[in-house]
Write a protein that holds these residues in place. Sequence first.
Motif, mmCIF file in Angstrom:
data_model
loop_
_atom_site.group_PDB
_atom_site.id
_atom_site.type_symbol
_atom_site.label_atom_id
_atom_site.label_comp_id
_atom_site.label_asym_id
_atom_site.label_seq_id
_atom_site.Cartn_x
_atom_site.Cartn_y
_atom_site.Cartn_z
ATOM 1 N N UNK A 1 6.805 -0.324 4.123
ATOM 2 C CA UNK A 1 5.531 -0.088 4.805
ATOM 3 C C UNK A 1 5.591 -0.745 6.186
ATOM 4 N N UNK B 1 3.360 9.307 6.796
ATOM 5 C CA UNK B 1 3.601 7.924 7.219
ATOM 6 C C UNK B 1 5.030 7.503 6.888
ATOM 7 N N UNK C 1 0.844 -1.191 0.000
ATOM 8 C CA UNK C 1 0.000 0.000 0.000
ATOM 9 C C UNK C 1 0.884 1.248 0.000
ATOM 10 N N UNK C 2 0.464 2.298 -0.669
ATOM 11 C CA UNK C 2 1.271 3.514 -0.734
ATOM 12 C C UNK C 2 1.336 4.209 0.618
ATOM 13 N N UNK C 3 2.414 4.946 0.843
ATOM 14 C CA UNK C 3 2.534 5.701 2.094
ATOM 15 C C UNK C 3 2.486 7.183 1.775
ATOM 16 N N UNK C 4 1.674 7.926 2.495
ATOM 17 C CA UNK C 4 1.702 9.373 2.326
ATOM 18 C C UNK C 4 2.939 9.917 3.050
#
Lengths: 250, 436
Positions: free
Chosen positions: B154, B104, B98-101
């Motif tokens: 992640x 994060x 999942x992508x991290x902003x």
Amino acid sequence: MFRTTSDCVFEVDEGCLPVNHEHTHHLMKTKSSSRSELPPKSGSKRSENKQRIRKAILKAALYLFSKQGFYKTTTRQIAKKARIAEGTMFNYFHTKEDLALYFFEQELVGLMDWYHLESDLEDAPLVEKLFGIINHHLERISPYEDFVGAVYLRSLQVKSKLSPLGLERREQALRYLRFIKEILEEAVEKKEIPDKLVEFGPYGVGLFHLAIITYWLNDCSTGKENTLALLDRCLKMGHSMLFKQGGWDW
Amino acid sequence: MKERWTESAIGRGMSLGKLGLKLTGSYLGYQFQELFLNEEAKKESQSRFRRNTCRQLKDELLALKGPMMKLGQALSMQDHILPKEMVEELSALQMQAPGMHPSLARAQFKASLGKVPEEIFAKFSPEPFAAASLGQVHKATTKDGRLVAVKIQYPAMASAIRNDFKLFRSANFAARIPGDVIDEVEQGILTETDYLHEAENIRFMHRGLSPLSFVHTPEVLEQWTTNRVLTMTFVEGAPLASFLSKKPDIKMKNELGAHLFELFLFQIYVIKALHADPHPGNYLFTADGEISLVDFGCVRRFSKKFADLVECFLKQSWLEGEKSFDKMMRLMWAPGVSVNDKKARAILQNEIDLINMVFPCAEGQLMNFADSEIFKRGARRNTDIFLARLAQPEFPFYERAEVGLYTYLRQLEASLDTKNILCKVMRKRLAPTRVE
């Protein structure tokens, strides 16, 4: 009699945010002016001095709490460490619980100040803003983890001043809720969320915030990365369940 | 496909459960239908059923993102145990977390290194420039002015993977896959979550590939590397597509092709280890035909047995007599697996054909990789070997790298003097700079 959970936690009678004139006035304020919610900065030297002593006592107390624990630390020890007479100490804080309340108040003020100055978050999506706020709160309190844990346990006692049912926490809770409401309103303006959410949204965020702190206190993973993952996933999932296509029907 | 969000373990569990239902549902439908179908229609329907099921499986895994994708990808390499249709669908999966902003990524960096990126680097870009295995990569500049790539994983990937495998083991379609294969895949993926392991691979390959002046690999900056954060020097280059978009002349394409071919041979014959992830983002090319390798999560070092096997294939040593043939058999087959001589000889003959094709007998003859025949032969060879349950643990990695190489060469439409390149590599092997 007990009321519903969200009411209990924040001790708000109406079940939604207060609507008296003073509060609406607060909510209508712009971002920068909301810092005026800090304890009143009176020009008088006496009041400044009082603030200074309060902070000195808190600093001494936090040092002792982290060194020997919340329960083992006595008010006498705190007074000694802060270099004031025990009687003077009593003028400021009656009990250790009062100190803890002051600690959380200071943290909340610090958290709100930080948010208003954090330019990186200004244009961020709601999910990232909430992540940033909760994560920064955890970072702030992480040096006092044992103390926070002890306070959490203590707050489970209904007669404790720290209890979410206690009147003393009402003011803090309201301030927090207004803070979150302001953020949700920004999200409504950007059409990120429907406006219906502004009324009860802050309670949901508040409960979630408390739940994350509870998880964080019990998280033994390296650098508490499990909390990071939980926080991120819950926020993303909550956001998409509520607002994405196929989610909640608004 | 409609986007679905199933980020929590419960969500994942539910999604897998749903998949189970779908499979069961459609299987029942198929069983019912079967009563009314004639033989021919039956066969067609069976294949369609399997393909539909596999597509569902892939879609579910795509919706789950994260480690389950990795699982699908890893399973796609085990094509000797899964039906063909399933392998085809699963190979389409790309490993992705999942992508991290920015908040994060920053928090995870701090959780792992104790400091925020701004305290360590002179410049740190909050937005990632590439997705990586189980994380993402950010550009940064060190205080002494070096451009670096910072790979951030992640959070809590390893525990998520363990959870997913727990769920996966309980899912009904997993029952067809032998337990030890699942264990091995799990272990393999867990190893990839440890960036210190990847750092070790980078050091190994950097040292090993140093005799090849046209290959660039990053260097690890150890002080800022942990099991979750990997800081390495930045290597220049762009994917093959953008190299080709500049319309390089045939000479340049051949030169790059020769470099790629030499790199592959050098890995298998000299350093006896393979960068086995020929994903287009992992092989970067400069305008003057040099190669930069990135992402070393999937480096496979050969066991003595496999290294010997590769050597025997090259020398075609089994043709030397019965004794050599027996040795070859021992190298190829896992203990306890019996394959009859006829089958074995057929597989080996295929291998000879393939080798002769890649290395034409005549001196100075060029091998044209634009031809698709080599793919067909290679694929047949690989299928045969797998069907004979020959698969040594290294074989899927070898195959992946080899197919990757041929794909690149085909896209380059390269014609190479393969024999000459092989001789060059063999000379380098004898040179004193040999890597142990």
